[in-house]
Design a protein around this motif. Structure first.
Motif, short mmCIF file in Angstrom:
data_model
loop_
_atom_site.label_atom_id
_atom_site.label_comp_id
_atom_site.label_asym_id
_atom_site.label_seq_id
_atom_site.Cartn_x
_atom_site.Cartn_y
_atom_site.Cartn_z
N TYR A 217 0.87 -1.18 0.00
CA TYR A 217 0.00 0.00 0.00
C TYR A 217 0.90 1.23 0.00
N GLY A 218 0.56 2.22 -0.82
CA GLY A 218 1.36 3.44 -0.83
C GLY A 218 0.95 4.36 -1.95
N THR A 219 1.71 5.43 -2.13
CA THR A 219 1.48 6.34 -3.25
C THR A 219 1.97 5.67 -4.53
N PRO A 220 1.51 6.13 -5.70
CA PRO A 220 2.02 5.56 -6.95
C PRO A 220 3.54 5.61 -7.03
N PHE A 221 4.14 6.71 -6.55
CA PHE A 221 5.60 6.83 -6.57
C PHE A 221 6.24 5.74 -5.73
N GLU A 222 5.72 5.51 -4.52
CA GLU A 222 6.28 4.50 -3.63
C GLU A 222 6.13 3.10 -4.22
N ILE A 223 4.97 2.84 -4.81
CA ILE A 223 4.71 1.51 -5.38
C ILE A 223 5.67 1.22 -6.53
N TYR A 224 5.90 2.21 -7.37
CA TYR A 224 6.75 1.99 -8.55
C TYR A 224 8.24 2.00 -8.18
N GLU A 225 8.65 3.00 -7.40
CA GLU A 225 10.07 3.17 -7.12
C GLU A 225 10.59 2.24 -6.03
N SER A 226 9.70 1.82 -5.12
CA SER A 226 10.15 0.97 -4.01
C SER A 226 9.21 -0.23 -3.84
N PRO A 227 9.14 -1.12 -4.82
CA PRO A 227 8.26 -2.29 -4.70
C PRO A 227 8.63 -3.14 -3.49
N ILE A 347 23.12 7.37 -33.35
CA ILE A 347 22.06 6.51 -32.83
C ILE A 347 22.61 5.12 -32.52
N ILE A 348 22.26 4.59 -31.37
CA ILE A 348 22.68 3.25 -30.98
C ILE A 348 21.81 2.23 -31.71
N GLN A 349 22.45 1.30 -32.38
CA GLN A 349 21.74 0.35 -33.21
C GLN A 349 22.11 -1.09 -32.86
N TRP A 350 21.42 -2.01 -33.53
CA TRP A 350 21.67 -3.44 -33.36
C TRP A 350 23.13 -3.78 -33.60
N LYS A 351 23.71 -4.60 -32.74
CA LYS A 351 25.08 -5.10 -32.78
C LYS A 351 26.13 -4.08 -32.34
N ASP A 352 25.72 -2.85 -32.00
CA ASP A 352 26.68 -1.85 -31.51
C ASP A 352 27.25 -2.27 -30.16
N GLU A 353 28.53 -1.96 -29.96
CA GLU A 353 29.12 -2.12 -28.64
C GLU A 353 28.73 -0.92 -27.79
N VAL A 354 28.34 -1.18 -26.56
CA VAL A 354 27.85 -0.10 -25.70
C VAL A 354 28.35 -0.27 -24.27
N PHE A 355 28.26 0.84 -23.53
CA PHE A 355 28.52 0.83 -22.09
C PHE A 355 27.21 1.13 -21.36
N LEU A 356 26.98 0.42 -20.27
CA LEU A 356 25.81 0.62 -19.43
C LEU A 356 26.27 1.08 -18.05
N PHE A 357 25.60 2.08 -17.50
CA PHE A 357 25.95 2.50 -16.15
C PHE A 357 24.72 3.03 -15.43
N TRP A 358 24.75 2.90 -14.10
CA TRP A 358 23.62 3.35 -13.29
C TRP A 358 24.05 3.53 -11.84
N ASN A 359 23.25 4.32 -11.13
CA ASN A 359 23.46 4.57 -9.72
C ASN A 359 23.09 3.33 -8.91
N PRO A 360 23.94 2.88 -7.97
CA PRO A 360 23.61 1.70 -7.16
C PRO A 360 22.28 1.83 -6.41
N ASP A 361 21.84 3.07 -6.12
CA ASP A 361 20.56 3.26 -5.44
C ASP A 361 19.39 2.68 -6.25
N ASP A 362 19.57 2.56 -7.57
CA ASP A 362 18.49 2.09 -8.44
C ASP A 362 18.46 0.57 -8.59
N SER A 363 19.49 -0.11 -8.10
CA SER A 363 19.45 -1.58 -8.07
C SER A 363 19.37 -1.97 -6.60
N PHE A 364 18.17 -2.39 -6.19
CA PHE A 364 18.01 -2.64 -4.76
C PHE A 364 17.32 -3.98 -4.51
N ILE A 365 17.51 -4.46 -3.31
CA ILE A 365 17.06 -5.80 -2.91
C ILE A 365 15.56 -5.77 -2.61
#
Length: 371
Positions: A217-227, A347-365
């Motif tokens: 139970y929570g606000t839409p923001f809480e439900i989406y960002e902190s399942p 533009i990034i396309q199929w088969k392109d080599e890419v780098f991915l990065f993100w804030n650790p706060d967005d990958s949570f248990i």
């Protein structure tokens, strides 16, 4: 009109041996737009019917403004329900459909005329007052249902998947109208849906149900960002749900998790965990940045960085969905939003080599497997 506060306290419901609702407890504030969200068969419509008085409870109570209504018949409750099939009288005009509940109350004709006129204006159907339901579009029929439900000035309006029978464009239009209508009439709306986009776009608060229980139970923001768990994480929007083992505790805020075919990732430590425990981690695709060139970071803030190749790219206009296979072999979903169009951007396309990065706060248990 004035909205009512609804309290659901310890409600249980059985159909035979099947436990449909399991100790449901909810507090719905007066005048708010509240959504009950969940998959088919989770018990959300049964809960709505209990509030309406169309189903009895096996145990528990339902209160309106602090007073129990569980023993009141439907016609004695200041509650009206809108169903997905409109339930209009085919032989009556739009005007007469809306006037019907007022005529049952034997109101004076001038009062009926004034009230129906106000409601027709509210739902923008003045020009259609003399039409029969078969002459209306699906969206117009649902607006007639809304007007008729509001005619008795209920304190709570119950909406059981009211837009599910409409096409996508009409659904969006009617959702906006519902939101605007709620602001104008100021009563409590309780909205049942299986569509997460509907629930999080219009609600003040959301209760997510699964297998007869409220799982968050929570606000839409809480439900989406902190399942609260893996079910909510996957049911609300899209996510990368990954299972791995905790290999290090960086601080009270962050842990290092080792994932098969992905390697070590820094994750937010929002649940108590120990080294060696297996965890489920959620990472929304839109939280991941994707670039051709390796990014540089100027401060000491931890960042997750991976290298890979685009396995598939799906252009959708407002965004592109990428499926990126990392060097270790794991496929991550990455969504790149198109806020602007840059002619000089490669533009990034199929088969392109890419780098991915993100804030650790967005990958949570979201779950810890113990024992």
């Amino acid at each position: 009109m004035a909205g009512g506060a609804v309290s659901i306290r310890g409600v249980d419901k059985y159909f035979g041996d099947f436990h449909v609702l399991k100790n449901i407890n909810l507090e719905i504030k007066e005048n708010e737009f509240f959504s009950i969200l969940g998959p088919s068969g989770c018990g959300k419509t049964t809960l709505l019917r209990i509030i309406a008085g169309l189903e009895d409870v096996d145990s528990g109570d339902v209160l309106l403004d602090g007073k129990s209504i569980v023993h009141l018949p439907p016609n004695k409750r200041p509650v009206n329900t809108i169903f997905q099939n409109y339930a209009l009288f085919p032989h009556l005009t739009v005007y007469e459909n809306i006037a019907f509940p007022l005529r049952l109350k034997k109101l004076p004709e001038h009062e009926i005329k004034e009230r129906v006129g106000w409601l027709l204006n509210l739902v923008r159907l003045e020009e259609h007052a003399k039409k029969k339901p078969h002459q209306l579009s699906g969206g117009q029929k649902q607006r007639v249902s809304l007007a008729r439900a509001l005619a008795n000035e209920p304190r709570v309006l119950l909406l059981d998947e009211p837009v599910s029978a409409l096409d996508a464009k009409l659904r969006q239009e009617l959702l906006i109208e519902l939101d605007n209508l709620h602001d104008k009439v100021g009563i409590t709306f309780i909205y049942v849906t299986h569509d997460q986009a509907e629930a999080i776009s219009i609600s003040d608060h959301v209760a997510v149900m699964n297998n007869g229980e409220v799982v968050q139970y929570g606000t839409p923001f809480e439900i989406y960002e902190s399942p609260a768990n893996s079910f909510v994480a996957t049911f609300i929007g899209e996510t990368n749900l990954m299972k791995g083992d905790v290999v290090d505790l960086l601080s009270e805020n962050y842990v290092v998790v080792e994932f098969p075919l992905l390697g070590q990732i820094i994750c937010y430590r929002d649940k108590p965990v120990s080294v060696g425990e297996t965890v489920l981690v959620t990472l929304r695709p839109e939280k991941i940045r994707i670039t051709h060139n390796k990014p540089t970071f100027t401060d000491s803030t931890p960042v997750n960085l991976l290298h890979g190749r685009v396995d598939e790219a799906i252009y959708m206009g407002y965004q592109t969905k990428y499926f990126v296979r990392t060097d270790e072999g794991y496929i991550l979903r990455v969504y790149k939003q198109h806020a602007s169009y840059l002619l000089d951007e490669k533009i990034i396309q199929w088969k392109d080599e890419v780098f991915l990065f993100w804030n650790p706060d967005d990958s949570f248990i979201v779950e810890v497997e113990r024992g």
